[in-house]
Structures are given as C-alpha cells and as structure tokens.
Design an enzyme around this catalytic site. Structure first.
Site, PDB file in Angstrom:
ATOM      1  N   ASN A  36      -7.350  -8.023 -54.441  1.00 47.39           N
ATOM      2  CA  ASN A  36      -7.848  -6.714 -54.112  1.00 47.39           C
ATOM      3  C   ASN A  36      -6.934  -5.822 -52.928  1.00 47.39           C
ATOM      4  OD1 ASN A  36     -10.159  -7.496 -55.183  1.00 47.39           O
ATOM      5  ND2 ASN A  36     -11.091  -8.686 -53.547  1.00 47.39           N
TER       6      ASN A  36
ATOM      7  N   GLY B 221      -3.348 -25.385 -64.551  1.00 44.41           N
ATOM      8  CA  GLY B 221      -2.573 -26.647 -65.457  1.00 44.41           C
ATOM      9  C   GLY B 221      -1.322 -25.904 -66.086  1.00 44.41           C
TER      10      GLY B 221
END
Length: 626
Positions: free
Chosen positions: A492, A543
């Site tokens: 943002n 991951g």
C-alpha cells in the site's frame, strides 16, 4: 565587404568558444585526461575518456514515471512502476518494481465475496496506474532519484491529500443520505407495538460479553499501491545510479550515508506445512509450520537442510495420498456400509499459494510428530540442527458468538485456555522457538500472560496482530500487544523512509524485525534487499516452491555470497529471547525514550515527532532499554 564580415563573425565565435570552454575548465581537464591516459595506454582509449568525463556530467534527474497493470504470482492484477531519467542529455529507463497486492487470498469464499474482492483490487490497481502516469509523473519530474527523503515527503503529502479528499466525499455522501431519509422514522419499539424485543429463549454466553470486540478493519485507500510502488522504484533507481546493490543503498539511507563495516543476512522462516483453517483435516490452528535453521549455519547450508527435510516429508506423505484414509479403513473393519461419498485422505500433497505442502491433521501434535519423524529419518535433530515456528493465524479462528477460538473442528478454547495450551505445547516441543499471531491483537491481557510465560524461550510475534507501517508511525493511539517483534510488510502506501524510521525505533529496544511477504506475492525480489539493508532478524518468504518465492531465496543466497566475498558478512551465533517476567515496567516517558538517533531519517513534516515518540513509548512498555 562580405568576406571581412564573415571573418569578424568567425573570430567572434572563436573567442566565445574559447571563453565557453575555458570557463568550464574543459582544456585543463582534457589535458589532465590525455596525460594520464598516455602513461596507461588503455586498449579502449575513447572508453576511458568517456569514463573520465562522465564524472563531470550533471547528476541524473527523473524525467518520467510509467505505471502499468501486471499480474502477481497467483495471477491477480497488481502495479508495476518504471522510472526514466535524463542521463548525459538522453532519456534512459533505469529500473522498475512490482509491488505486492495488499489483499489476502480468499479461500472457500462465496462467489459474491470473490467478485467483490476482484472488483476492489482492479479498481485499486487502475487508480494507482492513473496516479503514477499523471499526478506523480508531474510532481517528481526533475528531482534527483538519490534524494529518497524528498521524494518520500512528496509522496506522503500527496497521499494525505487524497485521503482527505476521500473523507470529504464520504462526509458529503453521509449528509446526502441523511437528508434523503423521511423526517419521522418510527422506532423499533413502535414497529413492534411498543414492546421491547424479547430475549426469552436466547442464550448469551459470559465469554461473549467479556472478550474484547474486534477492532475496526483498517481501510485501504484506493490507489495507495502507487505510493509504495513509486517509493521502492525510486530507491532501486538511486542504487542503480550509484552502482551499488539495493541492500547497501538502504543501509546507507538508514545510517546517514555511513557505510556499515559488517552486515548480517536475516534467518529465513521457511514454510513447510499448511494445517490451517482451510486444510482438509480437523486441525485449524497451524496455518504455517515453518523451519528456522540454526544461526551459525550459512544460508546455503540452511536451504540444503530444509530441502532435505522437505523431500523426506513428501516421501512420508506419499503413502497417505495413495492409500485409503484411516477413516475409510475403520469403517470397513467395523462392517459399516459405505455411503458412496469420497473421504479425504489425512494428507493431500498440494502446494498452497504460500509455497508449502497442504496436509490434513486431526490434532495439535500430529504435524509436529510428523516433522520430528522426517527429521529423525535424515539424521537431523530438532532443537539443535533445526528449529520450528508456527504461524497460528488466530484471528482467522475466533468465533464471536462463543467468544472462543476454534482450534480443531468442534473444539473451542477461550483466550486464557489458549495461553495454557501454548505453554503446554512449547514445554512438550521445545524446538518451537517462535509463534506468529498466537492470539488476536484485541486479547492484550493474554498476550501479556503469554509473553511472561514463554518470552524467555520463544519469540511471540505479531503479524496480523500488528498494524500497517504507516499507522504505526503516524497514529498517536496505536496500541500494540506486548510481543517480541513484529512482521513488517511492504504494501500500500508504505514508503522506504517509513521502513527506515520504524526499524530505527525497533532497533535497540530488544524487539526483533521480520520482513514478510504478503499472500499475493510477485516475482520482484526487492523485499530481500530491504530486509538485509534494514538489518532484519528474520525474513518470512513462504516455502521453497512457487517461482515468485524461490526467486527471493535465490536473491538471499546471492547477497550472502557477495557479503562473504567482500568480508563484510557477520554471522550471529545464537537466538536472543526476552525474559518479560524480569523486565521492570517504565515509570515515566523519559525513562524509556533514548536520545535522538543520528543514523535514522528524521520525521517528515506531515508526521509530527510527538506521534513517533508515542510509538516509542508503546514499544518500550514491552521491554525497557538495556
């Protein structure tokens, strides 16, 4: 007469040329260059001459910004910002950045909610593209891209203006809606015949009355991606023009251009298993089970060890994916007739958007024992050769009607019971050294109790329980729960200067900084440079699957190799936990405020110093300076 006139004009032009070049010391510098290069006799004479004179050229300035809509790692729209500069009288594209989307990925959501989310995201990206190509393109023209502070100040002022405009529009809409209502609105009592609504037969639990209500969701200004994307693109441009990597450029900004003698590489929190709310089993509490390598290992050794564990974990899950489920087997043994419905196996080998294996478990210990088995099979000892962290994402599990967390399907626990459960879990599995979002941010009393009980042997980290970076800096009423550290996300309207300022406040207060990637990640690897340059303790990237996440691990490996080659790599050999139970509480503000730091960016005019000091006092409530 004409030849004489032409001759006099040429003589005048000659004198003007001599004066023009002499005033700019061109003859002197040309002589110096020729004398120096003659002794060197370089192979590329003109190349060396160009390099020599480039030192005297004007500093590059921004000439154009280009914003466009692109796709992130899961195919959702997001923003790319390109920076063009005038360099040696030519317009040149320097770099671009893709900022991650702020919104979470909705799983198992209704079609209406998904459509609304897609519309909101598209509107935000389209507005951000418009801001970049129009307003910001004009406002930042002719500024030096190396002046990050000035650029971020302009971006902050523009965002504030847009936020005020939105408030005015909302106020006008509310006033118009009020005027459109009929002058006399019958009360609820009148509509019900003068009787109050009956509560007979309705049970209201005590827990429902006592748990703190959810705080309002922080609104996101449509188009705010333009602020964060432009600030980061400017930082990358400044690093490129200075011919230094972005992480060093960020470190120089943080330390007032004083180059650090040593730098550390943040430890990765590598997600391996997903046993969260939307996983196939009963267990809902463990959104991410993460591996944290020992601090003394190199990053390459750590990644190799994590990959070994991941391969063994996939091997262990393989039979469960192929064979019948235990539930189905039990039915056959008991003689129960099959209903014809498909029963999900306990483990389904799928990769989530976070890059980790999705598996279903039926109790808290099952995934931890599975992890223990995988490590034992390859000769890795949990608690020594590898450590665990759990992202509990407790805010996703709260049932407000019951006032409790649903940790397993049909199993609920109150906030106080959650604290007891975590204490028992850590005592049984001491290899767990970090809990992320173990509680909602509203359960501050239980955060305090958890920190006192476990803070000396486990990091208690706020991710969703924290708030946005800009709010942490500007909001006087920000109220963080007591914790060991917070996860910062670059999304943002976050600016590079905001990150520098906030990490400067966290430094020295025994609070750790974690840079984390959001759900909607892109292939841009700038987050890694930010983490290294800011001196983050951990980095949370997901991951070791999915290209948009693996590319960041590759960047982290490249930085470690570069620092080791330059002999500026420092390896921290241990984990430093906070014993909150022994921390005395500060009695007054002056006891916790340190002297002003010279190595952090000063607050911008639109962000008063008092507001930053309030955050300092809040952080110091958790642990005093040592």
């Amino acid at each position: 007469m004409e030849p004489d006139s032409d001759r006099r004009q040429l003589q005048r032009l000659g004198r003007d040329a001599v004066e023009y070049y002499r005033s700019r010391e061109v003859p002197q510098r040309l002589e110096e260059a020729l004398n120096a290069l003659f002794l060197l006799r370089p192979t590329d004479l003109y190349g060396d001459l160009a390099n020599y004179f480039s030192k005297f050229s004007k500093a590059p300035v921004i000439c154009k910004l280009v914003g466009r809509k692109v796709l992130d790692g899961v195919g959702r729209p997001t923003l790319e910002v390109e920076i063009y500069c005038i360099i040696k009288n030519y317009e040149k594209r320097i770099c671009s950045t893709v900022i991650s989307s702020h919104s979470q990925i909705l799983e198992n959501a209704l079609s209406e909610a998904t459509e609304a989310d897609e519309k909101e995201r598209n509107d935000s990206v389209n507005t951000a593209v418009e801001w970049v190509n129009e307003s910001l393109n004009t406002m930042l023209r002719d500024l030096k891209p190396t002046d990050q502070r000035e650029v971020d100040k302009i971006l902050g002022e523009y965002f504030t203006k847009k936020a005020e405009e939105k408030k005015e529009i909302q106020k006008e809409d509310e006033e118009a809606a009020t005027l459109s209502l009929p002058s006399c609105v019958p009360s609820a009592a009148a509509l019900s015949g003068g009787k109050k609504a009956s509560t007979i037969g309705k049970k209201v639990s005590g827990a429902e009355r006592t748990i703190p209500p959810a705080e309002p969701i922080e609104s996101v200004l449509c188009g705010s991606l333009a602020i964060g994307g432009t600030s980061l693109a400017i930082a990358k441009t400044g690093a490129s023009l200075s011919h230094i990597p972005l992480y060093l450029h960020i470190a120089l900004l943080k330390h007032n251009q004083d180059s650090p003698k040593e730098m550390t590489v943040p430890l990765p929190m590598v997600s391996l298993l997903n046993c969260g709310k939307f996983s196939p089993g009963k267990l809902k509490l463990m959104k991410e089970i993460m591996l944290i390598p020992p601090a003394q290992l190199s990053l390459r050794q750590s990644i190799e060890r994590v990959l070994d564990i991941q391969r063994e974990m996939m091997r262990l899950l393989e039979p469960a994916c192929k064979g019948p489920s235990p539930q189905l087997a039990d039915r056959k043994k008991g003689g129960a007739r099959s209903t014809g419905k498909k029963v999900l196996p306990p483990a389904i080998k799928r990769i989530s958007h976070l890059g980790c294996l999705i598996t279903g478990c039926d109790n808290l210990e099952q995934p931890l024992l599975l992890m223990q088995t995988a490590c034992n099979n390859i000769g890795v000892e949990l608690g020594t050769d590898m450590y665990l962290a759990i992202n509990c994402a407790a805010h996703e599990l709260i049932d407000y009607l019951k006032g409790k967390y649903e940790i397993l399907t049909g199993t609920f626990k109150s906030p106080d019971e959650m604290v007891d459960m975590y204490v028992e879990l850590i005592n049984k599995f001491p290899s767990i050294i970090a809990l992320v979002d173990p509680l909602r941010k509203e359960d501050r009393e239980q955060w305090n109790n958890l920190c006192c009980a476990l803070g000396s042997k486990c990091y208690l980290i706020a991710e969703d329980a924290a708030t946005s970076i800009s709010k942490l800096i500007t909001d006087q009423d920000v109220n963080l729960p007591k914790c060991s550290g917070i996860v910062l996300k670059y999304i943002n309207q976050t600016k590079v200067s905001d990150l520098i300022e906030l990490t400067g406040l966290l430094d020295g207060r025994r609070h750790i900084t974690i840079l984390g990637s959001p759900d909607g990640e892109s292939s841009d690897d700038s987050l890694v440079d930010l983490a290294v340059g800011l001196g983050a303790k951990f980095i949370k990237l997901g991951g070791l699957s999915r290209g948009e996440r693996v590319t960041k691990y590759n960047r982290l490996l490249a930085i470690e190799e570069e620092l080791a080659k330059n002999r500026t790599l420092r390896i921290e050999g241990r984990f430093d936990f906070i014993d909150f139970a022994e921390e005395p509480q500060p009695e007054q503000l002056s006891d916790v405020l340190p002297p002003p730091k010279q190595d952090s960016l000063p607050p911008q005019p639109s962000q008063p110093v008092l507001q930053v000091q309030n955050l300092t006092a809040q952080l110091a409530q958790d642990s005093t300076l040592t």
